[in-house]
Design a protein around this motif. Structure first.
Motif, PDB file in Angstrom:
ATOM      1  N   ASP A 224       0.861  -1.181   0.000  1.00 45.29           N
ATOM      2  CA  ASP A 224       0.000   0.000   0.000  1.00 45.29           C
ATOM      3  C   ASP A 224       0.900   1.235   0.000  1.00 45.29           C
ATOM      4  O   ASP A 224       1.795   1.365   0.851  1.00 45.29           O
ATOM      5  CB  ASP A 224      -0.890  -0.018   1.252  1.00 45.29           C
ATOM      6  N   HIS A 225       0.688   2.160  -0.956  1.00 41.52           N
ATOM      7  CA  HIS A 225       1.573   3.321  -1.055  1.00 41.52           C
ATOM      8  C   HIS A 225       1.557   4.164   0.219  1.00 41.52           C
ATOM      9  O   HIS A 225       2.513   4.908   0.483  1.00 41.52           O
ATOM     10  CB  HIS A 225       1.207   4.185  -2.263  1.00 41.52           C
ATOM     11  N   ARG A 226       0.514   4.026   1.034  1.00 43.41           N
ATOM     12  CA  ARG A 226       0.466   4.771   2.297  1.00 43.41           C
ATOM     13  C   ARG A 226       1.472   4.220   3.304  1.00 43.41           C
ATOM     14  O   ARG A 226       1.742   4.848   4.326  1.00 43.41           O
ATOM     15  CB  ARG A 226      -0.955   4.744   2.849  1.00 43.41           C
ATOM     16  N   ASN A 227       2.049   3.089   2.968  1.00 44.94           N
ATOM     17  CA  ASN A 227       3.159   2.517   3.734  1.00 44.94           C
ATOM     18  C   ASN A 227       4.482   2.839   3.041  1.00 44.94           C
ATOM     19  O   ASN A 227       5.376   3.433   3.643  1.00 44.94           O
ATOM     20  CB  ASN A 227       2.966   1.000   3.862  1.00 44.94           C
ATOM     21  N   PHE A 228       4.590   2.485   1.739  1.00 44.98           N
ATOM     22  CA  PHE A 228       5.900   2.533   1.091  1.00 44.98           C
ATOM     23  C   PHE A 228       6.255   3.864   0.435  1.00 44.98           C
ATOM     24  O   PHE A 228       7.377   4.032  -0.037  1.00 44.98           O
ATOM     25  CB  PHE A 228       6.048   1.393   0.073  1.00 44.98           C
ATOM     26  N   ASN A 229       5.303   4.826   0.391  1.00 45.74           N
ATOM     27  CA  ASN A 229       5.627   6.101  -0.264  1.00 45.74           C
ATOM     28  C   ASN A 229       5.400   7.303   0.639  1.00 45.74           C
ATOM     29  O   ASN A 229       5.247   8.429   0.165  1.00 45.74           O
ATOM     30  CB  ASN A 229       4.790   6.256  -1.550  1.00 45.74           C
ATOM     31  N   ARG A 230       5.433   7.121   1.929  1.00 43.09           N
ATOM     32  CA  ARG A 230       5.142   8.238   2.838  1.00 43.09           C
ATOM     33  C   ARG A 230       6.128   9.392   2.694  1.00 43.09           C
ATOM     34  O   ARG A 230       5.809  10.544   2.988  1.00 43.09           O
ATOM     35  CB  ARG A 230       5.144   7.765   4.288  1.00 43.09           C
ATOM     36  N   HIS A 231       7.318   9.077   2.258  1.00 44.85           N
ATOM     37  CA  HIS A 231       8.338  10.117   2.117  1.00 44.85           C
ATOM     38  C   HIS A 231       8.771  10.273   0.655  1.00 44.85           C
ATOM     39  O   HIS A 231       9.846  10.801   0.385  1.00 44.85           O
ATOM     40  CB  HIS A 231       9.536   9.785   3.009  1.00 44.85           C
ATOM     41  N   GLY A 232       7.932   9.799  -0.262  1.00 41.39           N
ATOM     42  CA  GLY A 232       8.242   9.939  -1.680  1.00 41.39           C
ATOM     43  C   GLY A 232       9.257   8.949  -2.185  1.00 41.39           C
ATOM     44  O   GLY A 232       9.955   9.219  -3.172  1.00 41.39           O
ATOM     45  N   GLU A 233       9.322   7.775  -1.565  1.00 40.39           N
ATOM     46  CA  GLU A 233      10.321   6.788  -1.965  1.00 40.39           C
ATOM     47  C   GLU A 233      10.098   6.245  -3.386  1.00 40.39           C
ATOM     48  O   GLU A 233      11.061   5.853  -4.060  1.00 40.39           O
ATOM     49  CB  GLU A 233      10.328   5.604  -0.989  1.00 40.39           C
ATOM     50  N   SER A 234       8.832   6.191  -3.839  1.00 40.96           N
ATOM     51  CA  SER A 234       8.529   5.558  -5.124  1.00 40.96           C
ATOM     52  C   SER A 234       8.000   6.525  -6.168  1.00 40.96           C
ATOM     53  O   SER A 234       8.185   6.307  -7.362  1.00 40.96           O
ATOM     54  CB  SER A 234       7.511   4.428  -4.910  1.00 40.96           C
ATOM     55  N   PHE A 235       7.306   7.567  -5.757  1.00 40.30           N
ATOM     56  CA  PHE A 235       6.807   8.593  -6.670  1.00 40.30           C
ATOM     57  C   PHE A 235       6.553   9.841  -5.845  1.00 40.30           C
ATOM     58  O   PHE A 235       6.881   9.877  -4.650  1.00 40.30           O
ATOM     59  CB  PHE A 235       5.554   8.130  -7.436  1.00 40.30           C
ATOM     60  N   ASP A 236       5.994  10.862  -6.462  1.00 38.82           N
ATOM     61  CA  ASP A 236       5.859  12.142  -5.764  1.00 38.82           C
ATOM     62  C   ASP A 236       5.125  11.963  -4.436  1.00 38.82           C
ATOM     63  O   ASP A 236       4.035  11.384  -4.387  1.00 38.82           O
ATOM     64  CB  ASP A 236       5.105  13.136  -6.645  1.00 38.82           C
ATOM     65  N   VAL A 237       5.707  12.478  -3.387  1.00 38.78           N
ATOM     66  CA  VAL A 237       5.130  12.311  -2.051  1.00 38.78           C
ATOM     67  C   VAL A 237       3.763  12.990  -1.938  1.00 38.78           C
ATOM     68  O   VAL A 237       2.939  12.617  -1.085  1.00 38.78           O
ATOM     69  CB  VAL A 237       6.103  12.838  -0.970  1.00 38.78           C
ATOM     70  N   GLY A 238       3.488  13.938  -2.808  1.00 38.21           N
ATOM     71  CA  GLY A 238       2.199  14.606  -2.780  1.00 38.21           C
ATOM     72  C   GLY A 238       1.024  13.704  -3.105  1.00 38.21           C
ATOM     73  O   GLY A 238      -0.127  14.044  -2.810  1.00 38.21           O
ATOM     74  N   GLU A 239       1.292  12.535  -3.711  1.00 36.68           N
ATOM     75  CA  GLU A 239       0.229  11.591  -4.028  1.00 36.68           C
ATOM     76  C   GLU A 239      -0.201  10.789  -2.800  1.00 36.68           C
ATOM     77  O   GLU A 239      -1.249  10.129  -2.829  1.00 36.68           O
ATOM     78  CB  GLU A 239       0.695  10.619  -5.129  1.00 36.68           C
ATOM     79  N   THR A 240       0.596  10.801  -1.749  1.00 36.93           N
ATOM     80  CA  THR A 240       0.305  10.041  -0.537  1.00 36.93           C
ATOM     81  C   THR A 240      -0.019  11.013   0.590  1.00 36.93           C
ATOM     82  O   THR A 240       0.810  11.848   0.961  1.00 36.93           O
ATOM     83  CB  THR A 240       1.512   9.160  -0.157  1.00 36.93           C
ATOM     84  N   PHE A 241      -1.236  10.922   1.105  1.00 38.30           N
ATOM     85  CA  PHE A 241      -1.717  11.848   2.152  1.00 38.30           C
ATOM     86  C   PHE A 241      -1.589  13.308   1.706  1.00 38.30           C
ATOM     87  O   PHE A 241      -1.397  14.206   2.534  1.00 38.30           O
ATOM     88  CB  PHE A 241      -0.994  11.617   3.470  1.00 38.30           C
ATOM     89  N   SER A 242      -1.634  13.527   0.373  1.00 33.65           N
ATOM     90  CA  SER A 242      -1.527  14.878  -0.197  1.00 33.65           C
ATOM     91  C   SER A 242      -0.233  15.582   0.191  1.00 33.65           C
ATOM     92  O   SER A 242      -0.130  16.810   0.089  1.00 33.65           O
ATOM     93  CB  SER A 242      -2.734  15.737   0.204  1.00 33.65           C
ATOM     94  N   GLY A 243       0.760  14.822   0.633  1.00 28.64           N
ATOM     95  CA  GLY A 243       2.045  15.406   0.996  1.00 28.64           C
ATOM     96  C   GLY A 243       2.095  16.016   2.374  1.00 28.64           C
ATOM     97  O   GLY A 243       3.123  16.583   2.771  1.00 28.64           O
ATOM     98  N   VAL A 244       1.013  15.890   3.138  1.00 31.50           N
ATOM     99  CA  VAL A 244       0.976  16.468   4.483  1.00 31.50           C
ATOM    100  C   VAL A 244       1.599  15.473   5.469  1.00 31.50           C
ATOM    101  O   VAL A 244       1.230  14.300   5.469  1.00 31.50           O
ATOM    102  CB  VAL A 244      -0.479  16.774   4.908  1.00 31.50           C
ATOM    103  N   PRO A 245       2.534  15.899   6.311  1.00 29.52           N
ATOM    104  CA  PRO A 245       3.065  14.989   7.325  1.00 29.52           C
ATOM    105  C   PRO A 245       1.927  14.372   8.142  1.00 29.52           C
ATOM    106  O   PRO A 245       0.947  15.052   8.483  1.00 29.52           O
ATOM    107  CB  PRO A 245       3.959  15.895   8.172  1.00 29.52           C
ATOM    108  N   PHE A 246       2.053  13.094   8.451  1.00 30.05           N
ATOM    109  CA  PHE A 246       0.956  12.321   9.024  1.00 30.05           C
ATOM    110  C   PHE A 246       0.405  12.956  10.295  1.00 30.05           C
ATOM    111  O   PHE A 246      -0.815  13.084  10.467  1.00 30.05           O
ATOM    112  CB  PHE A 246       1.437  10.896   9.286  1.00 30.05           C
TER     113      PHE A 246
END
Length: 330
Positions: A224-246
């Motif tokens: 789930d990208h909400r696990n593996f992309n929280r810091h933009g590891e795989s694609f733009d971090v803005g796609e996960t949680f809209s880029g807002v720190p959790f």
């Protein structure tokens, strides 16, 4: 469902569509049966616009849409928008050639089992692509060949959206806009109105945060990208949680919660109705992995307009808690 004009295409679309990323992949396991049921539920609820991409599950999302539309037979066909470009390895501007784009389009034609694609969007291309008219000329050529009806772009940043609409063939821009990403209303939407460009809003629920059901204890699957992309590891971090720190996002959710009307049916419906208050928006595309999610999202358009004081309060929360993390970046 209420209908809206889709820019200058002549199309009218239901204001709430369906985003088919989650049923393709990168959101944890979604069985084929659940994906098919979710698509049927969306269409049964009045959805007339489906958004997918050739890389969602390596084509799985497109093939599932084709299956469901085949099963529905003579039922009125929705518009299906897909995307191209992210299959490039490496994903670089020089790869956006007519040869490559036509190859990607041909694959989507096969996956979706159609002779012409309704709308093909460049899939968050490198920023320099927006200054290469030959790329948009290649998309125009695919229109001339009858392989696509219209073309648009999916962007990461407001400045990219503004550059995209200067290209005469671009009929639509897909952009993140939600209670956590409000800048498009300030900088882009007036220009989109002036150009009569359709606006597709993605990530409307900030990867689920704006459902109000995620908290600090929520666990996400490894795929789930909400696990593996929280810091933009795989694609733009803005796609996960809209880029807002959790942690900041959770604080904002709690601040927003009292604004949700008692008859709204939950924060997700409220968040979608907030987006629909903006008349520059042509369609908003929440996703879903279960049929009940699709039905609930589709019903959000039936909510009454939000009062001015609610809109002002939502903006104050954004300015105070969220904007310092995202406003200048995207």
């Amino acid at each position: 469902m209420k209908q809206r004009d889709f820019g200058r295409t002549g199309w009218r679309v239901g204001e709430i569509g369906f985003g088919a990323w989650a049923i393709g992949g990168s959101w944890g396991d979604v069985s084929e049966d659940d994906a098919v049921a979710t698509l049927h539920a969306a269409l049964d609820s009045g959805v007339t616009f489906l958004d997918t991409a050739d890389v969602y599950g390596d084509g799985r999302s497109e093939r599932l849409i084709a299956r469901v539309l085949r099963e529905r037979g003579d039922a009125e066909r929705p518009l299906v928008a897909t995307k191209a470009g992210r299959r490039l390895q490496p994903h670089a501007a020089d790869g956006y050639t007519l040869e490559n784009l036509e190859r990607f389009v041909d694959r989507s034609l096969s996956n979706l089992e159609v002779e012409t694609l309704d709308l093909v969007q460049l899939h968050c291309p490198p920023t320099e692509v927006y200054d290469r008219p030959e790329v948009f000329g290649a998309m125009d050529r695919l229109v001339e060949k009858g392989k696509i009806r219209f073309h648009g772009v999916s962007v990461e940043r407001v400045d990219e959206a503004l550059r995209a609409i200067r290209q005469p063939g671009v009929v639509s821009v897909q952009i993140i806009y939600n209670l956590f990403r409000q800048r498009p209303a300030d900088d882009f939407f007036p220009a989109a109105r002036a150009a009569n460009t359709a606006v597709i809003v993605r990530v409307p629920l900030a990867s689920g945060l704006l459902t109000g059901r995620i908290d600090r204890s929520t666990q996400f699957a490894s795929d789930d990208h909400r696990n593996f992309n929280r810091h933009g590891e795989s694609f733009d971090v803005g796609e996960t949680f809209s880029g807002v720190p959790f942690e900041a996002a959770l604080e904002a959710v709690e601040a927003l919660r009292p604004l949700v009307p008692g008859n709204a049916g939950g924060m997700a419906a409220f968040a979608l109705r907030w987006i629909l208050m903006e008349d520059a928006v042509s369609v908003v595309i929440p996703g879903g992995r279960r049929a009940e999610q699709a039905r609930g999202n589709a019903a959000a358009g039936d909510l009454a307009a939000l009062p001015a004081e609610t809109m002002a309060a939502a903006r104050e929360i954004y300015d105070r808690i969220v904007a310092p993390h995202v406003h200048a970046r995207w």
